[in-house]
Design a protein around this motif. Structure first.
Motif, PDB file in Angstrom:
ATOM      1  N   SER A   1      -6.060   3.147  -4.751  1.00 41.29           N
ATOM      2  CA  SER A   1      -5.183   2.117  -4.195  1.00 41.29           C
ATOM      3  C   SER A   1      -5.983   0.957  -3.625  1.00 41.29           C
ATOM      4  N   ILE A   2      -7.013   1.253  -2.842  1.00 42.38           N
ATOM      5  CA  ILE A   2      -7.831   0.183  -2.259  1.00 42.38           C
ATOM      6  C   ILE A   2      -8.501  -0.642  -3.354  1.00 42.38           C
ATOM      7  N   THR A   3      -9.038   0.037  -4.362  1.00 48.24           N
ATOM      8  CA  THR A   3      -9.744  -0.676  -5.439  1.00 48.24           C
ATOM      9  C   THR A   3      -8.815  -1.593  -6.213  1.00 48.24           C
ATOM     10  N   THR A   4      -7.689  -1.055  -6.660  1.00 51.43           N
ATOM     11  CA  THR A   4      -6.774  -1.850  -7.492  1.00 51.43           C
ATOM     12  C   THR A   4      -6.111  -2.978  -6.703  1.00 51.43           C
ATOM     13  N   LEU A   5      -5.643  -2.679  -5.492  1.00 47.84           N
ATOM     14  CA  LEU A   5      -4.992  -3.718  -4.699  1.00 47.84           C
ATOM     15  C   LEU A   5      -5.965  -4.819  -4.296  1.00 47.84           C
ATOM     16  N   THR A   6      -7.219  -4.471  -4.040  1.00 46.68           N
ATOM     17  CA  THR A   6      -8.217  -5.491  -3.707  1.00 46.68           C
ATOM     18  C   THR A   6      -8.450  -6.429  -4.881  1.00 46.68           C
ATOM     19  N   LEU A   7      -8.593  -5.868  -6.071  1.00 47.07           N
ATOM     20  CA  LEU A   7      -8.808  -6.701  -7.260  1.00 47.07           C
ATOM     21  C   LEU A   7      -7.601  -7.600  -7.532  1.00 47.07           C
ATOM     22  N   VAL A   8      -6.404  -7.029  -7.450  1.00 48.98           N
ATOM     23  CA  VAL A   8      -5.194  -7.820  -7.730  1.00 48.98           C
ATOM     24  C   VAL A   8      -4.998  -8.899  -6.670  1.00 48.98           C
TER      25      VAL A   8
ATOM     26  N   ALA B   1       0.826  -1.210   0.000  1.00 48.58           N
ATOM     27  CA  ALA B   1       0.000   0.000   0.000  1.00 48.58           C
ATOM     28  C   ALA B   1       0.861   1.261   0.000  1.00 48.58           C
ATOM     29  N   VAL B   2       1.973   1.243   0.729  1.00 51.75           N
ATOM     30  CA  VAL B   2       2.863   2.402   0.768  1.00 51.75           C
ATOM     31  C   VAL B   2       3.472   2.668  -0.607  1.00 51.75           C
ATOM     32  N   VAL B   3       4.001   1.616  -1.224  1.00 51.30           N
ATOM     33  CA  VAL B   3       4.662   1.779  -2.525  1.00 51.30           C
ATOM     34  C   VAL B   3       3.653   2.210  -3.584  1.00 51.30           C
ATOM     35  N   TRP B   4       2.497   1.559  -3.633  1.00 56.07           N
ATOM     36  CA  TRP B   4       1.493   1.877  -4.641  1.00 56.07           C
ATOM     37  C   TRP B   4       0.921   3.276  -4.432  1.00 56.07           C
ATOM     38  N   SER B   5       0.750   3.694  -3.175  1.00 55.52           N
ATOM     39  CA  SER B   5       0.266   5.044  -2.882  1.00 55.52           C
ATOM     40  C   SER B   5       1.276   6.097  -3.326  1.00 55.52           C
TER      41      SER B   5
ATOM     42  N   TRP C   1      -5.471  17.437  -0.101  1.00 54.93           N
ATOM     43  CA  TRP C   1      -6.497  16.597   0.506  1.00 54.93           C
ATOM     44  C   TRP C   1      -7.299  15.836  -0.537  1.00 54.93           C
ATOM     45  N   SER C   2      -7.654  16.488  -1.635  1.00 57.14           N
ATOM     46  CA  SER C   2      -8.389  15.774  -2.686  1.00 57.14           C
ATOM     47  C   SER C   2      -7.524  14.713  -3.335  1.00 57.14           C
ATOM     48  N   ARG C   3      -6.220  15.006  -3.492  1.00 61.05           N
ATOM     49  CA  ARG C   3      -5.312  14.005  -4.075  1.00 61.05           C
ATOM     50  C   ARG C   3      -5.135  12.823  -3.137  1.00 61.05           C
ATOM     51  N   ALA C   4      -5.046  13.097  -1.832  1.00 60.15           N
ATOM     52  CA  ALA C   4      -4.889  12.007  -0.864  1.00 60.15           C
ATOM     53  C   ALA C   4      -6.089  11.062  -0.882  1.00 60.15           C
ATOM     54  N   MET C   5      -7.297  11.627  -0.971  1.00 63.34           N
ATOM     55  CA  MET C   5      -8.487  10.785  -1.035  1.00 63.34           C
ATOM     56  C   MET C   5      -8.528   9.980  -2.325  1.00 63.34           C
TER      57      MET C   5
ATOM     58  N   PHE D   1     -10.617  -7.144   0.641  1.00 63.14           N
ATOM     59  CA  PHE D   1     -10.929  -5.739   0.919  1.00 63.14           C
ATOM     60  C   PHE D   1     -10.666  -5.378   2.374  1.00 63.14           C
ATOM     61  N   GLY D   2     -11.054  -6.216   3.306  1.00 64.69           N
ATOM     62  CA  GLY D   2     -10.881  -5.889   4.722  1.00 64.69           C
ATOM     63  C   GLY D   2      -9.428  -5.683   5.088  1.00 64.69           C
ATOM     64  N   ARG D   3      -8.562  -6.579   4.636  1.00 66.82           N
ATOM     65  CA  ARG D   3      -7.139  -6.469   4.974  1.00 66.82           C
ATOM     66  C   ARG D   3      -6.487  -5.276   4.285  1.00 66.82           C
ATOM     67  N   ILE D   4      -6.797  -5.074   3.006  1.00 64.81           N
ATOM     68  CA  ILE D   4      -6.157  -3.986   2.259  1.00 64.81           C
ATOM     69  C   ILE D   4      -6.685  -2.631   2.712  1.00 64.81           C
ATOM     70  N   ALA D   5      -7.993  -2.544   3.007  1.00 67.65           N
ATOM     71  CA  ALA D   5      -8.539  -1.272   3.487  1.00 67.65           C
ATOM     72  C   ALA D   5      -7.911  -0.882   4.824  1.00 67.65           C
ATOM     73  N   THR D   6      -7.697  -1.852   5.701  1.00 73.98           N
ATOM     74  CA  THR D   6      -7.048  -1.565   6.982  1.00 73.98           C
ATOM     75  C   THR D   6      -5.625  -1.055   6.774  1.00 73.98           C
ATOM     76  N   ALA D   7      -4.892  -1.713   5.891  1.00 69.96           N
ATOM     77  CA  ALA D   7      -3.524  -1.272   5.614  1.00 69.96           C
ATOM     78  C   ALA D   7      -3.504   0.119   4.986  1.00 69.96           C
ATOM     79  N   GLN D   8      -4.446   0.380   4.070  1.00 69.46           N
ATOM     80  CA  GLN D   8      -4.473   1.680   3.404  1.00 69.46           C
ATOM     81  C   GLN D   8      -4.866   2.797   4.364  1.00 69.46           C
ATOM     82  N   ILE D   9      -5.782   2.525   5.278  1.00 71.44           N
ATOM     83  CA  ILE D   9      -6.150   3.530   6.282  1.00 71.44           C
ATOM     84  C   ILE D   9      -4.947   3.866   7.159  1.00 71.44           C
ATOM     85  N   PHE D  10      -4.183   2.858   7.527  1.00 72.98           N
ATOM     86  CA  PHE D  10      -2.968   3.091   8.308  1.00 72.98           C
ATOM     87  C   PHE D  10      -1.979   3.958   7.534  1.00 72.98           C
TER      88      PHE D  10
END
Length: 293
Positions: free
Chosen positions: A218-225, A189-193, A208-212, A238-247
Protein backbone atom coordinates in the motif's frame (compact mmCIF):
# COMPACT_ATOMS: atom_id res chain seq x y z
CA UNK A 1 -30.88 -31.53 -8.05
CA UNK A 2 -32.78 -28.58 -9.50
CA UNK A 3 -31.24 -25.10 -9.49
CA UNK A 4 -33.76 -22.64 -8.08
CA UNK A 5 -33.79 -19.11 -9.53
CA UNK A 6 -34.82 -17.43 -6.24
CA UNK A 7 -33.51 -17.50 -2.69
CA UNK A 8 -34.96 -15.25 0.02
CA UNK A 9 -36.73 -12.95 -2.40
CA UNK A 10 -37.84 -10.52 0.30
CA UNK A 11 -34.24 -9.82 1.31
CA UNK A 12 -33.26 -9.41 -2.34
CA UNK A 13 -36.07 -6.92 -2.97
CA UNK A 14 -35.23 -4.93 0.16
CA UNK A 15 -31.56 -4.70 -0.84
CA UNK A 16 -32.41 -3.74 -4.42
CA UNK A 17 -34.83 -1.01 -3.38
CA UNK A 18 -32.30 0.47 -0.97
CA UNK A 19 -29.48 0.43 -3.55
CA UNK A 20 -31.69 2.01 -6.21
CA UNK A 21 -32.85 4.81 -3.89
CA UNK A 22 -29.32 5.61 -2.75
CA UNK A 23 -28.02 5.50 -6.32
CA UNK A 24 -30.69 7.98 -7.43
CA UNK A 25 -29.80 10.30 -4.54
CA UNK A 26 -26.09 10.11 -5.31
CA UNK A 27 -26.56 10.96 -8.98
CA UNK A 28 -29.06 13.74 -8.19
CA UNK A 29 -26.68 15.47 -5.76
CA UNK A 30 -23.72 14.89 -8.09
CA UNK A 31 -25.54 16.45 -11.08
CA UNK A 32 -26.65 19.40 -8.93
CA UNK A 33 -23.02 19.97 -7.93
CA UNK A 34 -21.88 19.90 -11.54
CA UNK A 35 -24.68 22.30 -12.53
CA UNK A 36 -23.70 24.71 -9.76
CA UNK A 37 -20.12 24.76 -11.04
CA UNK A 38 -21.11 25.16 -14.69
CA UNK A 39 -23.65 27.95 -14.10
CA UNK A 40 -21.58 29.51 -11.28
CA UNK A 41 -24.52 29.72 -8.93
CA UNK A 42 -23.85 31.70 -5.76
CA UNK A 43 -25.76 32.48 -2.59
CA UNK A 44 -24.83 36.15 -2.37
CA UNK A 45 -28.06 37.18 -0.67
CA UNK A 46 -28.00 34.18 1.63
CA UNK A 47 -30.66 31.63 2.60
CA UNK A 48 -32.67 32.08 5.78
CA UNK A 49 -34.38 29.17 7.51
CA UNK A 50 -35.95 29.51 10.97
CA UNK A 51 -33.76 32.48 11.83
CA UNK A 52 -30.54 30.88 10.54
CA UNK A 53 -28.95 32.73 7.63
CA UNK A 54 -26.32 31.16 5.37
CA UNK A 55 -24.42 33.08 2.70
CA UNK A 56 -21.96 31.46 0.26
CA UNK A 57 -20.57 34.07 -2.15
CA UNK A 58 -18.37 31.60 -4.05
CA UNK A 59 -19.69 29.05 -6.56
CA UNK A 60 -16.75 26.74 -5.88
CA UNK A 61 -17.48 26.74 -2.14
CA UNK A 62 -21.13 25.92 -2.78
CA UNK A 63 -20.14 23.17 -5.21
CA UNK A 64 -17.69 21.77 -2.64
CA UNK A 65 -20.41 21.61 0.03
CA UNK A 66 -22.70 19.75 -2.39
CA UNK A 67 -19.89 17.29 -3.11
CA UNK A 68 -19.43 16.78 0.64
CA UNK A 69 -23.12 15.94 0.89
CA UNK A 70 -22.67 13.43 -1.94
CA UNK A 71 -19.80 11.76 -0.07
CA UNK A 72 -21.91 11.62 3.10
CA UNK A 73 -24.56 9.74 1.13
CA UNK A 74 -21.82 7.30 0.09
CA UNK A 75 -20.85 6.80 3.73
CA UNK A 76 -24.49 6.25 4.73
CA UNK A 77 -24.91 3.76 1.88
CA UNK A 78 -21.87 1.75 2.94
CA UNK A 79 -23.00 1.75 6.57
CA UNK A 80 -26.49 0.53 5.72
CA UNK A 81 -25.04 -2.04 3.30
CA UNK A 82 -23.04 -3.53 6.17
CA UNK A 83 -26.16 -3.68 8.33
CA UNK A 84 -28.14 -5.31 5.52
CA UNK A 85 -25.33 -7.78 4.91
CA UNK A 86 -25.75 -8.95 8.51
CA UNK A 87 -29.54 -9.03 8.31
CA UNK A 88 -29.85 -10.55 4.83
CA UNK A 89 -26.94 -12.92 4.43
CA UNK A 90 -28.84 -14.79 1.72
CA UNK A 91 -28.54 -11.87 -0.73
CA UNK A 92 -25.03 -13.00 -1.66
CA UNK A 93 -26.28 -16.56 -2.18
CA UNK A 94 -29.06 -15.20 -4.38
CA UNK A 95 -26.54 -13.57 -6.73
CA UNK A 96 -24.47 -16.74 -6.90
CA UNK A 97 -27.48 -18.94 -7.62
CA UNK A 98 -28.91 -16.46 -10.12
CA UNK A 99 -25.60 -16.50 -12.02
CA UNK A 100 -25.73 -20.29 -12.26
CA UNK A 101 -29.38 -20.11 -13.33
CA UNK A 102 -28.59 -17.67 -16.15
CA UNK A 103 -25.68 -19.82 -17.29
CA UNK A 104 -27.99 -22.85 -17.65
CA UNK A 105 -29.81 -21.12 -20.57
CA UNK A 106 -33.31 -22.14 -19.53
CA UNK A 107 -32.45 -25.51 -18.00
CA UNK A 108 -33.32 -26.16 -14.37
CA UNK A 109 -31.01 -28.99 -13.43
CA UNK A 110 -27.34 -29.93 -13.45
CA UNK A 111 -28.06 -33.61 -13.99
CA UNK A 112 -26.67 -35.24 -17.10
CA UNK A 113 -23.91 -32.70 -17.69
CA UNK A 114 -20.43 -33.89 -18.54
CA UNK A 115 -17.26 -32.64 -16.88
CA UNK A 116 -16.58 -30.27 -19.77
CA UNK A 117 -20.14 -28.93 -19.59
CA UNK A 118 -19.75 -28.34 -15.85
CA UNK A 119 -16.55 -26.38 -16.44
CA UNK A 120 -18.22 -24.34 -19.20
CA UNK A 121 -21.20 -23.70 -16.93
CA UNK A 122 -18.90 -22.56 -14.13
CA UNK A 123 -17.07 -20.17 -16.47
CA UNK A 124 -20.34 -18.70 -17.75
CA UNK A 125 -21.74 -18.30 -14.23
CA UNK A 126 -18.57 -16.51 -13.08
CA UNK A 127 -18.78 -14.25 -16.15
CA UNK A 128 -22.37 -13.31 -15.29
CA UNK A 129 -21.44 -12.69 -11.66
CA UNK A 130 -18.40 -10.55 -12.49
CA UNK A 131 -20.36 -8.61 -15.12
CA UNK A 132 -23.21 -7.85 -12.69
CA UNK A 133 -20.82 -6.72 -9.97
CA UNK A 134 -18.82 -4.63 -12.44
CA UNK A 135 -21.95 -2.81 -13.63
CA UNK A 136 -23.08 -2.08 -10.06
CA UNK A 137 -19.60 -0.98 -9.01
CA UNK A 138 -19.24 1.28 -12.06
CA UNK A 139 -22.59 2.93 -11.39
CA UNK A 140 -21.53 3.70 -7.83
CA UNK A 141 -17.94 4.69 -8.53
CA UNK A 142 -18.43 7.18 -11.38
CA UNK A 143 -19.59 10.11 -9.17
CA UNK A 144 -17.15 9.17 -6.40
CA UNK A 145 -14.12 9.04 -8.68
CA UNK A 146 -15.12 12.28 -10.40
CA UNK A 147 -15.47 14.14 -7.09
CA UNK A 148 -12.41 12.74 -5.30
CA UNK A 149 -9.92 12.76 -8.17
CA UNK A 150 -11.08 15.33 -10.73
CA UNK A 151 -12.76 17.82 -8.39
CA UNK A 152 -10.51 17.47 -5.35
CA UNK A 153 -9.72 21.21 -4.91
CA UNK A 154 -13.44 22.02 -5.03
CA UNK A 155 -14.20 19.24 -2.54
CA UNK A 156 -11.49 20.49 -0.19
CA UNK A 157 -12.88 24.01 -0.49
CA UNK A 158 -16.24 22.74 0.74
CA UNK A 159 -14.58 20.88 3.60
CA UNK A 160 -12.68 24.05 4.55
CA UNK A 161 -15.91 26.01 4.61
CA UNK A 162 -17.55 23.45 6.90
CA UNK A 163 -14.67 22.83 9.33
CA UNK A 164 -12.96 26.26 9.06
CA UNK A 165 -9.67 24.82 7.81
CA UNK A 166 -7.43 25.81 4.88
CA UNK A 167 -6.59 23.14 2.35
CA UNK A 168 -6.38 25.23 -0.83
CA UNK A 169 -4.34 28.36 -1.43
CA UNK A 170 -5.93 31.42 -3.11
CA UNK A 171 -4.27 30.46 -6.41
CA UNK A 172 -5.89 26.99 -6.32
CA UNK A 173 -2.96 24.86 -5.07
CA UNK A 174 -3.61 22.09 -2.55
CA UNK A 175 -1.83 22.31 0.82
CA UNK A 176 -0.60 18.73 1.21
CA UNK A 177 -0.15 18.85 4.99
CA UNK A 178 -3.58 20.28 5.75
CA UNK A 179 -5.91 18.21 7.98
CA UNK A 180 -8.41 17.61 5.17
CA UNK A 181 -5.76 16.30 2.77
CA UNK A 182 -4.28 14.03 5.45
CA UNK A 183 -7.78 12.71 6.26
CA UNK A 184 -8.42 12.09 2.56
CA UNK A 185 -5.08 10.28 2.26
CA UNK A 186 -6.01 8.12 5.26
CA UNK A 187 -9.29 7.21 3.56
CA UNK A 188 -7.36 6.18 0.44
CA UNK A 189 -5.08 4.03 2.62
CA UNK A 190 -8.07 2.37 4.32
CA UNK A 191 -9.82 1.50 1.05
CA UNK A 192 -6.65 0.31 -0.69
CA UNK A 193 -5.60 -1.76 2.35
CA UNK A 194 -9.01 -3.45 2.43
CA UNK A 195 -8.73 -4.34 -1.26
CA UNK A 196 -5.20 -5.67 -0.83
CA UNK A 197 -6.22 -7.68 2.23
CA UNK A 198 -8.95 -9.45 0.26
CA UNK A 199 -6.57 -10.04 -2.64
CA UNK A 200 -3.79 -11.49 -0.45
CA UNK A 201 -6.01 -13.48 1.89
CA UNK A 202 -5.63 -16.78 0.01
CA UNK A 203 -1.90 -16.46 -0.56
CA UNK A 204 -1.16 -15.16 2.96
CA UNK A 205 -3.43 -16.99 5.44
CA UNK A 206 -1.47 -15.78 8.49
CA UNK A 207 -2.74 -12.46 9.82
CA UNK A 208 0.53 -10.77 10.82
CA UNK A 209 2.48 -11.58 7.66
CA UNK A 210 -0.49 -10.51 5.53
CA UNK A 211 -0.83 -7.25 7.47
CA UNK A 212 2.83 -6.40 6.86
CA UNK A 213 2.55 -7.29 3.17
CA UNK A 214 -0.54 -5.11 2.81
CA UNK A 215 1.20 -2.14 4.44
CA UNK A 216 4.35 -2.44 2.32
CA UNK A 217 2.43 -2.78 -0.96
CA UNK A 218 0.00 0.00 0.00
CA UNK A 219 2.74 2.49 0.91
CA UNK A 220 4.71 1.71 -2.25
CA UNK A 221 1.81 1.95 -4.70
CA UNK A 222 0.12 4.96 -3.12
CA UNK A 223 3.43 6.85 -2.95
CA UNK A 224 4.10 6.27 -6.65
CA UNK A 225 0.55 7.21 -7.68
CA UNK A 226 0.41 10.29 -5.44
CA UNK A 227 3.81 11.50 -6.61
CA UNK A 228 2.85 11.12 -10.27
CA UNK A 229 -0.67 12.57 -9.92
CA UNK A 230 0.34 15.64 -7.89
CA UNK A 231 3.70 16.23 -9.58
CA UNK A 232 5.65 16.15 -6.31
CA UNK A 233 8.76 14.28 -5.23
CA UNK A 234 8.63 10.75 -3.83
CA UNK A 235 9.93 11.99 -0.48
CA UNK A 236 7.05 14.45 -0.02
CA UNK A 237 4.48 11.81 -0.93
CA UNK A 238 6.13 9.06 1.13
CA UNK A 239 6.07 10.93 4.44
CA UNK A 240 2.36 11.73 4.29
CA UNK A 241 1.26 8.33 2.98
CA UNK A 242 3.49 6.37 5.38
CA UNK A 243 2.00 8.30 8.31
CA UNK A 244 -1.53 7.57 7.13
CA UNK A 245 -0.72 3.89 6.54
CA UNK A 246 0.84 3.49 9.99
CA UNK A 247 -2.32 4.95 11.50
CA UNK A 248 -4.43 2.48 9.50
CA UNK A 249 -2.15 -0.39 10.55
CA UNK A 250 -2.52 0.52 14.24
CA UNK A 251 -6.30 0.64 13.95
CA UNK A 252 -6.24 -2.68 12.09
CA UNK A 253 -4.08 -4.69 14.49
CA UNK A 254 -5.22 -3.15 17.80
CA UNK A 255 -8.37 -5.35 18.13
CA UNK A 256 -6.26 -8.44 17.42
CA UNK A 257 -3.66 -7.42 20.01
CA UNK A 258 -6.32 -6.72 22.64
CA UNK A 259 -8.06 -10.02 21.92
CA UNK A 260 -4.85 -12.10 21.85
CA UNK A 261 -4.76 -12.89 25.62
CA UNK A 262 -8.38 -14.06 25.54
CA UNK A 263 -7.74 -16.11 22.39
CA UNK A 264 -4.68 -17.74 23.97
CA UNK A 265 -6.64 -18.48 27.16
CA UNK A 266 -9.50 -19.94 25.13
CA UNK A 267 -7.13 -22.11 23.04
CA UNK A 268 -5.34 -23.34 26.17
CA UNK A 269 -8.67 -24.21 27.79
CA UNK A 270 -9.72 -26.19 24.72
CA UNK A 271 -6.41 -28.10 24.75
CA UNK A 272 -6.83 -28.82 28.48
CA UNK A 273 -10.31 -30.26 27.96
CA UNK A 274 -9.04 -32.34 25.05
CA UNK A 275 -6.24 -33.66 27.25
CA UNK A 276 -8.74 -34.52 29.99
CA UNK A 277 -10.87 -36.33 27.41
CA UNK A 278 -7.83 -38.24 26.23
CA UNK A 279 -7.04 -39.36 29.81
CA UNK A 280 -10.67 -40.37 30.35
CA UNK A 281 -10.60 -42.51 27.21
CA UNK A 282 -7.36 -44.16 28.34
CA UNK A 283 -8.86 -44.97 31.72
CA UNK A 284 -11.98 -46.38 30.08
CA UNK A 285 -9.90 -48.55 27.77
CA UNK A 286 -7.85 -49.79 30.71
CA UNK A 287 -11.03 -50.78 32.61
CA UNK A 288 -12.51 -52.60 29.63
CA UNK A 289 -9.26 -54.42 28.85
CA UNK A 290 -9.46 -57.98 30.21
CA UNK A 291 -7.04 -58.91 32.98
CA UNK A 292 -4.76 -61.63 31.60
CA UNK A 293 -2.74 -62.04 34.76
Amino acid sequence: MAVKPRLNLDAYKAANEFIEKQLRRIYLVWVIGIAVGVMEIKLDNGVTYQGLSVSIPSAEKLQGIIYCICLLIYVATLGMALVMAVQFVAVEKYHLRSSVYRALDGKKTLLGLTKQQHELLRAKALTWLILARAVIASAFLIPLLHIVFLQQPTLLGGVDLIFHTQSVTPDGKIILLSPAVIALTTCFAVVWSAILNVWLQKGEPHFWSRAMSVCIISITTLTLVDSYARGISLGEAFGRIATAQIFVYILWVTPRVLASPFMLWFAAKIRWYRFKGYLARRRAEAIKKPDNT
